[in-house]
Design a protein around this motif. Structure first.
Motif, mmCIF file in Angstrom:
data_model
loop_
_atom_site.group_PDB
_atom_site.id
_atom_site.type_symbol
_atom_site.label_atom_id
_atom_site.label_comp_id
_atom_site.label_asym_id
_atom_site.label_seq_id
_atom_site.Cartn_x
_atom_site.Cartn_y
_atom_site.Cartn_z
ATOM 1 N N VAL A 69 0.856 -1.191 0.000
ATOM 2 C CA VAL A 69 0.000 0.000 0.000
ATOM 3 C C VAL A 69 0.888 1.235 0.000
ATOM 4 N N ASP B 34 1.026 5.302 0.451
ATOM 5 C CA ASP B 34 0.312 6.418 1.054
ATOM 6 C C ASP B 34 0.814 7.742 0.473
ATOM 7 N N ILE C 106 -1.860 -1.122 -3.820
ATOM 8 C CA ILE C 106 -3.010 -0.241 -3.611
ATOM 9 C C ILE C 106 -2.531 1.197 -3.476
ATOM 10 N N PRO D 70 -4.018 5.506 -3.347
ATOM 11 C CA PRO D 70 -5.214 6.346 -3.183
ATOM 12 C C PRO D 70 -5.523 7.118 -4.460
ATOM 13 N N SER E 170 -1.850 11.447 -5.010
ATOM 14 C CA SER E 170 -0.976 10.320 -5.313
ATOM 15 C C SER E 170 -0.818 10.197 -6.821
ATOM 16 N N ARG F 276 -7.000 1.265 -7.051
ATOM 17 C CA ARG F 276 -7.016 2.676 -6.638
ATOM 18 C C ARG F 276 -8.264 2.912 -5.812
ATOM 19 N N ASN G 252 -10.639 5.819 -0.090
ATOM 20 C CA ASN G 252 -10.360 6.003 1.336
ATOM 21 C C ASN G 252 -9.338 4.954 1.775
ATOM 22 N N LEU G 253 -8.096 5.375 1.910
ATOM 23 C CA LEU G 253 -7.024 4.437 2.221
ATOM 24 C C LEU G 253 -7.163 3.861 3.623
ATOM 25 N N THR H 253 -9.788 1.227 3.668
ATOM 26 C CA THR H 253 -9.282 0.046 2.966
ATOM 27 C C THR H 253 -8.376 -0.777 3.872
ATOM 28 N N VAL I 95 2.984 -0.841 4.211
ATOM 29 C CA VAL I 95 2.574 0.515 3.839
ATOM 30 C C VAL I 95 3.789 1.421 3.772
ATOM 31 N N VAL J 168 -3.292 7.105 8.641
ATOM 32 C CA VAL J 168 -2.787 5.821 8.138
ATOM 33 C C VAL J 168 -1.853 5.192 9.169
#
Length: 246
Positions: free
Chosen positions: A100, A102, A126, A128, A132, A154, A157-158, A161, A194, A206
């Motif tokens: 992921v 961020d 993944i 956002p 990004s 994509r 809402n990270l 997710t 992440v 996050v």
């Protein structure tokens, strides 16, 4: 290689109706939909980011072509869904392994991370939808073709997710300068790694959502690594630990 763009009212409308992946819309105006109300409504319904800009910006991007006040950035491939990534892990009989990102904004970093993700056996990446970098031609080129083999989702809402992935049984490990040294961490099992943005690292929400924070040992005078370098090291540490437990 330049990013593909589509401009002109009819061309953009047909693009939106086709269902092809659109990274972002640029509309001439000062914050109101105006003559593009139908397109803005469609973009909102499909959760496609859009931004209002002045005519000079569109002139520059289209080299003064007849853009009619609208331009769309087209993704070089279809985006996946998070469920597709989890399903792929299930099909392979493996614990999910997900990267992921961020608010990573550099297309070269995203491309390099996708390339490493492919090599390290990551099931999907993944990103956002806002603040990004998206899938662009530059990302595809930097990935050396890996973008065709790695699922990229994509999301709007990270944080949500990440919570959904936790409910699905994944353990979320965020990378920051201060945390448990990654080589002392157990990274086996269903795992989400992440990586934060190039300048600010993980955003507050996050970071608070992560199950743990891990860090890389830094012996020199520089206290951080490039996002793609740090992410690559962490992905290979997950791969090493998974291999050592087989």
């Amino acid at each position: 290689m330049t990013d593909e763009i589509v401009y002109g009212r009819n061309a953009v409308w047909e693009l939106l109706q086709s269902g092809k992946p659109v990274n972002k819309l640029l509309l001439q105006g000062e914050g109101t939909a105006g003559r593009f109300q139908d397109i803005v409504s469609h973009a909102r319904a499909q959760k496609i980011p859009f931004q209002f800009v002045d005519k000079a910006a569109l002139d520059r991007l289209t080299e003064k072509a007849k853009h009619q006040g609208i331009l769309a950035y087209v993704a070089p491939r279809e985006y996946a869904e998070v469920d597709d990534i989890l399903a792929l892990a299930g099909e392979k009989g493996e614990d999910p392994f997900i990267l992921v990102l961020d608010e990573v904004e550099d297309p070269h970093n995203l491309g390099a991370l996708i390339r490493t993700a492919d090599a390290a056996g990551v099931h999907g990446v993944i990103i956002p939808k806002r603040r990004s970098v998206s899938l662009t031609a530059t990302v595809a080129k930097t990935s050396a073709g890996a973008v065709e083999h790695v699922l990229v989702a994509r999301v709007g809402n990270l944080v949500q997710t990440l919570k959904d992935l936790q409910k699905a049984g994944c353990w979320v490990s965020g990378a920051e300068a201060e945390g448990t040294e990654v080589y002392r961490s157990d990274l086996t099992g269903a795992r989400v790694i992440v990586i934060g943005s190039e300048g600010k690292g993980l955003s507050r929400l996050v970071k608070e959502t992560c199950d743990e924070i891990v860090s890389l040992p830094m012996k020199g005078r520089i206290n951080s690594l490039n996002a793609s370098v740090a992410g690559s090291i962490l992905m290979y540490e997950v791969l090493r630990q998974r291999g050592s437990r087989n």
